[in-house]
Design an enzyme around this catalytic site. Structure first.
Site, short mmCIF file in Angstrom:
data_model
loop_
_atom_site.label_atom_id
_atom_site.label_comp_id
_atom_site.label_asym_id
_atom_site.label_seq_id
_atom_site.Cartn_x
_atom_site.Cartn_y
_atom_site.Cartn_z
N THR A 129 2.09 -4.60 4.49
CA THR A 129 2.06 -4.92 5.92
C THR A 129 1.68 -6.38 6.19
OG1 THR A 129 -0.21 -4.11 6.01
CG2 THR A 129 1.52 -2.58 6.69
N GLN B 100 -1.21 -20.35 21.79
CA GLN B 100 -2.16 -19.50 21.05
C GLN B 100 -2.25 -18.12 21.70
OE1 GLN B 100 -5.91 -21.62 20.36
NE2 GLN B 100 -4.78 -23.51 20.07
N THR C 107 0.81 -1.22 0.00
CA THR C 107 0.00 0.00 0.00
C THR C 107 0.84 1.27 0.00
OG1 THR C 107 -1.72 -1.17 1.20
CG2 THR C 107 -1.79 1.21 1.32
N ASP D 149 2.06 -7.28 -4.06
CA ASP D 149 1.29 -7.26 -2.82
C ASP D 149 2.01 -8.27 -1.91
OD1 ASP D 149 -1.89 -6.71 -1.85
OD2 ASP D 149 -0.85 -8.40 -0.91
#
Ligand code: ASP
Length: 380
Positions: free
Chosen positions: A123, A312, A47, A91
């Site tokens: 990102t 997690q 971006t 991208d």
């Protein structure tokens, strides 16, 4: 960092030899002042490199020779800036190990000519690239700063300009003795400088998109950029940079959840060619105690598959001796991933597997910090 043997560019998963084409770099400021620090800006895509077409309003990829038009502030730097542009820009969802090797090659070939490197990157997979580069650039003694933005650099409210300008400043920053202020691979985003292999993208909406849950910030940018020397890696500039290009991508992430089926786990563990599994467990590294589960894991480790346990929970550390549920995993041959991010552990496993290490050597190196990616006593 440990030493690894230098081999040609072979990606075991692709089974072919890849030659990496490195384009010529362009000097953005024609007058290179020998008294000024020099930074190489590498634009991979994402971006940040977009501008709004004034007529159509559409977002278009930015031509890097127009960087100064879009970011005139760069002229005020006492810094020589050159650039490389990926052609075509990608991208970051299309990022892959061959492109990590391309980045390593660009940095290696230009290492002596620049004081620091800034990589403009989408990102979405920036944390994977930063982690991979931290392992591939052994003996790094110069800054490699990855940055990007949530809004294109050509938009009015962009976060890209600030991220770019401060990243260049950090890449050029030196200590009083002339050595680099931050000689490691980092991500700079929204005023925070983070160790690259400790970082995770956590927000698809806000400017504040990255976190390092288990390692402190390396610097904070406000009126001044405040560096925290206690946490910045110490480098030895006398050791030459040693680039690495080898990877084996036969790894998988297996996330546990209540009700996960035996046949699913069996199939995953019998994936042809599989060499390593990242097991995402609960809390401090806990997993079901069902006999079929432990048996499947044990059989897999006995077949030479490396199974590493991470939680997690993004904050905290795996402690397999804390509960009985963790002890069963140890008995099955599962090893601790400590407080690693999933991005760092995946790229570390690819890196170690790609270097032809034995299972025992890999298991041992997973208990060591190679580039500050886990917290253990000998962490750097
Ligand atoms: N999809 C984009 C990318 O990762 C998002 C971004 O640049 O932030 O390349």
């Amino acid at each position: 960092m440990k030493s690894y043997s230098k081999k040609p560019f072979i990606f075991l998963s692709y089974k072919q030899r890849i030659t990496i084409f490195v384009p010529r770099k362009a000097l953005l400021f024609p007058m290179k002042n020998p008294n000024h620090p020099s930074v190489l800006l590498i634009y991979t895509g994402g971006t940040i490199g977009m501008v709004e077409n004034q007529e159509t309003g559409a977002l278009e990829a930015f031509k890097f020779d127009q960087l100064i038009e879009n970011v005139p502030e760069l002229k005020r730097f006492h810094c020589s800036i050159s650039s490389y542009q990926f052609n075509p820009p990608i991208d970051s969802s299309d990022m892959e190990p061959s492109l990590w090797s391309k980045l390593v090659k660009i940095i290696h070939q230009n290492y002596d000519d620049f004081d620091g490197f800034v990589i403009l990157h989408g990102t979405d997979t920036m944390a994977y690239t930063a982690s991979a580069l931290s392992f591939m650039l052994e003996n790094l003694s110069k800054p490699v700063i990855l940055t990007g933005s949530q809004l294109p650099i050509g938009m009015l409210r962009t976060d890209g300009k600030e991220n770019l300008i401060t990243s260049i400043e950090i890449a050029a920053a030196k200590r009083a003795d002339g050595t680099a202020m931050v000689p490691e691979v980092c991500i700079f985003f929204e005023n925070h400088l983070l160790r690259g292999n400790r970082t995770t993208k956590i927000n698809a909406e806000n400017f504040n998109a990255f976190r390092s849950y288990n390692y402190p910030l390396l610097a904070t940018a406000g009126i001044h950029i405040k560096y925290d020397a206690n946490y910045i890696r110490k480098a030895n500039p006398d050791q030459p940079l040693k680039p690495h290009f080898l990877y084996d991508t036969n790894v998988i992430v297996l996330t546990l959840f209540p009700g996960i089926q035996e046949n699913v786990i069996r199939n995953v563990l019998h994936t042809p060619g599989l060499r390593a599994v990242i097991l995402k467990t609960y809390g401090s590294g806990n997993a079901p105690q069902r006999p079929w589960f432990i048996k499947l894991l044990k059989e897999a480790t006995e077949r030479g598959i490396v199974i590493v346990n991470i939680s997690q929970c993004p904050t905290g550390m795996v402690e397999m001796r804390r509960y009985e549920t963790g002890v069963h995993l140890l008995d099955a041959g599962v090893i601790s991933g400590y407080d690693s991010t999933v991005e760092a552990l995946i790229t570390k496993l690819m890196f170690l597997l790609g270097h032809g290490k034995s299972v025992e050597e890999i298991r041992q190196m997973l208990n060591e910090s190679i580039a500050g990616e886990i917290t253990i006593e000998q962490s750097i």
